[in-house]
Design a protein around this motif. Structure first.
Motif, PDB file in Angstrom:
ATOM      1  N   VAL A 187      32.620  -3.408  30.297  1.00 33.68           N
ATOM      2  CA  VAL A 187      32.838  -1.967  30.332  1.00 33.68           C
ATOM      3  C   VAL A 187      34.312  -1.682  30.562  1.00 33.68           C
ATOM      4  CG1 VAL A 187      30.510  -1.571  31.245  1.00 33.68           C
ATOM      5  CG2 VAL A 187      32.431  -1.703  32.826  1.00 33.68           C
ATOM      6  N   VAL A 188      34.742  -0.568  30.019  1.00 35.37           N
ATOM      7  CA  VAL A 188      36.085  -0.037  30.262  1.00 35.37           C
ATOM      8  C   VAL A 188      35.926   1.255  31.044  1.00 35.37           C
ATOM      9  CG1 VAL A 188      38.146   0.986  29.203  1.00 35.37           C
ATOM     10  CG2 VAL A 188      37.118  -1.076  28.212  1.00 35.37           C
ATOM     11  N   THR A 189      36.618   1.343  32.174  1.00 33.81           N
ATOM     12  CA  THR A 189      36.587   2.561  32.979  1.00 33.81           C
ATOM     13  C   THR A 189      37.999   3.114  33.112  1.00 33.81           C
ATOM     14  OG1 THR A 189      36.824   1.350  35.070  1.00 33.81           O
ATOM     15  CG2 THR A 189      34.584   1.766  34.286  1.00 33.81           C
ATOM     16  N   ASP A 190      38.086   4.423  33.350  1.00 37.38           N
ATOM     17  CA  ASP A 190      39.398   5.025  33.550  1.00 37.38           C
ATOM     18  C   ASP A 190      39.763   5.007  35.031  1.00 37.38           C
ATOM     19  OD1 ASP A 190      38.042   7.163  34.758  1.00 37.38           O
ATOM     20  OD2 ASP A 190      38.197   8.466  32.995  1.00 37.38           O
ATOM     21  N   ALA A 191      40.876   5.610  35.365  1.00 36.64           N
ATOM     22  CA  ALA A 191      41.363   5.578  36.753  1.00 36.64           C
ATOM     23  C   ALA A 191      40.430   6.305  37.716  1.00 36.64           C
ATOM     24  CB  ALA A 191      42.762   6.180  36.820  1.00 36.64           C
ATOM     25  N   ASP A 192      39.545   7.149  37.180  1.00 37.10           N
ATOM     26  CA  ASP A 192      38.575   7.873  38.010  1.00 37.10           C
ATOM     27  C   ASP A 192      37.206   7.203  38.003  1.00 37.10           C
ATOM     28  OD1 ASP A 192      40.381   9.951  38.756  1.00 37.10           O
ATOM     29  OD2 ASP A 192      40.141  10.832  36.765  1.00 37.10           O
ATOM     30  N   HIS A 193      37.155   5.973  37.510  1.00 37.29           N
ATOM     31  CA  HIS A 193      35.925   5.154  37.512  1.00 37.29           C
ATOM     32  C   HIS A 193      34.867   5.698  36.552  1.00 37.29           C
ATOM     33  CE1 HIS A 193      37.979   3.744  41.075  1.00 37.29           C
ATOM     34  NE2 HIS A 193      37.840   4.921  41.638  1.00 37.29           N
ATOM     35  N   ILE A 194      35.310   6.454  35.548  1.00 37.00           N
ATOM     36  CA  ILE A 194      34.389   6.968  34.535  1.00 37.00           C
ATOM     37  C   ILE A 194      34.275   5.954  33.403  1.00 37.00           C
ATOM     38  CG2 ILE A 194      33.874   8.847  32.939  1.00 37.00           C
ATOM     39  CD1 ILE A 194      33.801   9.655  35.879  1.00 37.00           C
ATOM     40  N   ARG A 196      34.164   4.586  29.944  1.00 35.59           N
ATOM     41  CA  ARG A 196      34.690   5.038  28.657  1.00 35.59           C
ATOM     42  C   ARG A 196      34.183   4.211  27.490  1.00 35.59           C
ATOM     43  NH1 ARG A 196      35.552  10.063  29.709  1.00 35.59           N
ATOM     44  NH2 ARG A 196      37.107  10.447  31.340  1.00 35.59           N
ATOM     45  N   TRP A 197      33.749   2.992  27.778  1.00 31.76           N
ATOM     46  CA  TRP A 197      33.243   2.097  26.718  1.00 31.76           C
ATOM     47  C   TRP A 197      32.337   1.077  27.361  1.00 31.76           C
ATOM     48  CZ3 TRP A 197      34.350  -3.253  25.445  1.00 31.76           C
ATOM     49  CH2 TRP A 197      34.028  -3.629  24.126  1.00 31.76           C
ATOM     50  N   ILE A 198      31.234   0.758  26.691  1.00 31.49           N
ATOM     51  CA  ILE A 198      30.316  -0.255  27.197  1.00 31.49           C
ATOM     52  C   ILE A 198      29.806  -1.068  26.026  1.00 31.49           C
ATOM     53  CG2 ILE A 198      28.404   1.436  27.193  1.00 31.49           C
ATOM     54  CD1 ILE A 198      27.216  -0.183  29.585  1.00 31.49           C
ATOM     55  N   ALA A 215      41.152  -2.919  22.079  1.00 30.81           N
ATOM     56  CA  ALA A 215      41.088  -1.740  21.214  1.00 30.81           C
ATOM     57  C   ALA A 215      40.343  -0.601  21.900  1.00 30.81           C
ATOM     58  CB  ALA A 215      40.383  -2.104  19.885  1.00 30.81           C
ATOM     59  N   ALA A 216      39.269  -0.947  22.619  1.00 28.59           N
ATOM     60  CA  ALA A 216      38.519   0.080  23.345  1.00 28.59           C
ATOM     61  C   ALA A 216      39.360   0.696  24.461  1.00 28.59           C
ATOM     62  CB  ALA A 216      37.239  -0.534  23.924  1.00 28.59           C
ATOM     63  N   LEU A 217      40.117  -0.137  25.155  1.00 21.17           N
ATOM     64  CA  LEU A 217      40.982   0.385  26.222  1.00 21.17           C
ATOM     65  C   LEU A 217      42.050   1.287  25.639  1.00 21.17           C
ATOM     66  CD1 LEU A 217      41.900   0.361  29.185  1.00 21.17           C
ATOM     67  CD2 LEU A 217      43.260  -1.658  28.666  1.00 21.17           C
ATOM     68  N   ASP A 218      42.650   0.901  24.539  1.00 23.02           N
ATOM     69  CA  ASP A 218      43.681   1.727  23.906  1.00 23.02           C
ATOM     70  C   ASP A 218      43.100   3.077  23.479  1.00 23.02           C
ATOM     71  OD1 ASP A 218      45.586  -0.215  24.278  1.00 23.02           O
ATOM     72  OD2 ASP A 218      45.424  -1.035  22.254  1.00 23.02           O
ATOM     73  N   ALA A 219      41.882   3.039  22.932  1.00 16.30           N
ATOM     74  CA  ALA A 219      41.246   4.286  22.502  1.00 16.30           C
ATOM     75  C   ALA A 219      40.938   5.182  23.689  1.00 16.30           C
ATOM     76  CB  ALA A 219      39.968   3.964  21.733  1.00 16.30           C
ATOM     77  N   ALA A 220      40.542   4.568  24.801  1.00 13.58           N
ATOM     78  CA  ALA A 220      40.196   5.336  25.991  1.00 13.58           C
ATOM     79  C   ALA A 220      41.417   6.001  26.610  1.00 13.58           C
ATOM     80  CB  ALA A 220      39.518   4.437  27.016  1.00 13.58           C
ATOM     81  N   GLN A 221      42.575   5.362  26.453  1.00 13.77           N
ATOM     82  CA  GLN A 221      43.787   5.902  27.062  1.00 13.77           C
ATOM     83  C   GLN A 221      44.512   6.860  26.144  1.00 13.77           C
ATOM     84  OE1 GLN A 221      45.659   2.051  28.126  1.00 13.77           O
ATOM     85  NE2 GLN A 221      45.273   2.534  30.265  1.00 13.77           N
TER      86      GLN A 221
END
Length: 221
Positions: A187-194, A196-198, A215-221
């Motif tokens: 999973v990818v989470t943002d700085a607020d622990h939401i 963003r990708w699983i 790629a998922a992290l880049d898309a999330a940011q």
């Protein structure tokens, strides 16, 4: 330490070929049947979706210290890897590959990498030391965090008997004394622990490739 080269899928393919020439055919047939059953069932319908906030559960470090998930991720974007345990050869391939091929890219992006399993802390320490992992390897007793994402499963009775042929008993490996394990998931989470990708893999021989995670992290940011 030798760097892990090639995709995870390629490395798994080589492992399966080696096992076919070494392990008893009837044992391998049990695992193949289990994998087919897991693939047929697919991703659990109750699995978490992007937008879910990960709870601040209490985990255990490889050294046996209590730590909270939110403290470990440090208020930064994070990649959390759920794996079955140090006893799983596919998990060993994945975590070593993440050390070599994923961690550098995450560091460049200011993101944290964390690995989580239901095993006892000494299993986490074994995994960390064996592959010289430079990211936290944590225990999730009772699969509390994995359960919050709806990704917990358990091997079939036949698979448990086949595991025993290799000296593996999950009731002694897992911190809660059960056979329950997470489906391999990243999973990818943002700085607020939401969330963003699983990426959930019901078949435990398949794993998320490093390039897909970045790629998922880049898309999330």
């Amino acid at each position: 330490m030798t760097m892990q080269t090639g995709s995870i899928a390629d490395q798994v393919g080589r492992l399966k070929a080696a096992m076919a020439g070494q392990a008893p055919a009837e044992v391998l047939a049990v695992f193949e049947a289990e994998q087919a059953e897991l693939n047929a069932a697919g991703v659990p319908v109750a699995a978490a979706a992007p937008g879910t906030r990960l709870p601040d559960v209490e985990l255990i470090s490889a050294e046996g210290a209590l730590v909270s998930l939110h403290t470990v991720t440090g208020g930064r974007p994070a990649v959390i890897v759920f794996y079955r345990g140090a006893w799983c050869p596919y998990c060993n391939i994945a975590l070593k590959t993440y050390q070599d091929q994923l961690l550098p890219g995450l560091t460049e992006r200011g993101a944290t990498l964390v690995a989580v399993s239901p095993q006892k802390p000494d299993g986490s320490l074994t995994m960390q030391q064996k592959h010289a992992l430079e990211f936290p390897v944590l225990s999730d007793p009772g699969n509390v965090l994995a359960g919050s994402l709806g990704i917990v499963t358990a091997p079939t009775t036949d698979a448990r008997e086949a595991q025993a042929r290799f000296g593996v008993d999950l009731t002694t490996e897992n911190a809660d004394g059960t056979h329950r394990v997470p489906m391999p998931t990243v999973v990818v989470t943002d700085a607020d622990h939401i969330l963003r990708w699983i990426d959930i893999h019901p078949d435990y021989t398949a794993r998320s490739e490093p390039a897909a995670v970045l790629a998922a992290l880049d898309a999330a940011q």
